[in-house]
Design an enzyme around this catalytic site. Structure first.
Site, PDB file in Angstrom:
ATOM      1  CG  HIS A  18      -2.037   0.976   1.172  1.00  0.00           C
ATOM      2  ND1 HIS A  18      -1.893   2.292   1.521  1.00  0.00           N
ATOM      3  CD2 HIS A  18      -3.337   0.821   0.787  1.00  0.00           C
ATOM      4  CE1 HIS A  18      -3.034   2.926   1.354  1.00  0.00           C
ATOM      5  NE2 HIS A  18      -3.936   2.059   0.910  1.00  0.00           N
ATOM      6  CG  ASP A  33      -8.050  -3.146  -2.812  1.00  0.00           C
ATOM      7  OD1 ASP A  33      -9.200  -2.689  -2.783  1.00  0.00           O
ATOM      8  OD2 ASP A  33      -7.049  -2.428  -2.925  1.00  0.00           O
TER       9      ASP A  33
END
Length: 230
Positions: free
Chosen positions: A114, A167
């Protein structure tokens, strides 16, 4: 399906989508999914919406821009890629070999890493148990087991900032409900919509055209050669 006003927002969403009243656990997980996908800062789609509003267009234009930006696989479209990865792996036993082959070829493993969170995405941990329960409820525990196989195989790379992100679990939630992949991004947008609207309204309140300067890093000035001498 017509709305059932006796249900919560998330439960009603599942009812209208599937025509079946969801279990308490399934509704709670859908609610958590929406909350965790809420807008949380100057991410790509929120910033893009502000840029659009900065041109003095209307709210609809800002939301269209945000949706288009969210659809990219490096932003909101990652859940689709995670589900495709899970389908490619097929069984939990194949997860370790899949990760090993990806890393050997210096390819990214979808759902890890991320831009902001260098450790595990704090949103992911709130989905893990719910995904396991939903898989058991739907009679398909293997999807969760494949995900966990990938997580275990990726543990050696955590020190490089390659930790699971939000996700990673979302796609399997939608898969277990039988939702087509082309609806994944619109579902993400449901959770993101309130924040986008507030970002746009805030931009409108003290608006200014957002026009960042870019720094040229190409070749230095070169001598011009007339066309006739080339």
């Amino acid at each position: 399906m017509p709305a059932d006003k006796t249900l919560s927002h998330a439960a009603n969403w599942l009812w209208m989508l599937k025509g079946e009243t969801p279990s308490e656990d399934a509704a709670k997980l859908a609610d958590v999914d929406f909350i965790l996908h809420a807008e949380h800062g100057a991410n790509a789609s929120s910033f893009a919406a502000r840029v659009t509003i900065g041109t003095d267009t209307n709210l609809h234009g800002g939301i269209v821009t945000a949706l288009s930006t969210l659809a990219g696989p490096a932003h909101g479209g990652a859940a689709e890629d995670v589900m495709k990865m899970v389908q490619d792996i097929g069984t939990p036993e194949n997860a370790a070999a899949y990760v090993k082959a990806k890393r050997k070829n210096r390819e990214a493993v979808t759902g890890f890493g991320h831009r902001v969170y260098r450790a595990e995405d704090p949103r992911a941990r709130h989905m893990r148990d719910g995904v396991k329960k939903l898989g058991e409820e739907m009679g398909a525990p293997e999807w969760y087991e494949i995900l966990q196989g990938v997580v275990d195989a990726m543990k050696p790379y955590a020190r490089h900032g390659l930790n699971v992100n939000v996700d990673f679990y979302s796609g399997v939630i939608y898969q277990l409900h039988g939702i087509p992949m082309d609806l994944y991004v619109p579902i993400f947008a449901i959770g993101r919509m309130p924040g986008w609207i507030i970002q746009c309204m805030d931009q409108q309140d003290s608006n200014i055209l957002i026009r960042p300067l870019t720094l040229y890093n190409g070749p230095d000035v070169r001598p011009y050669t007339p066309v006739s001498e080339r």
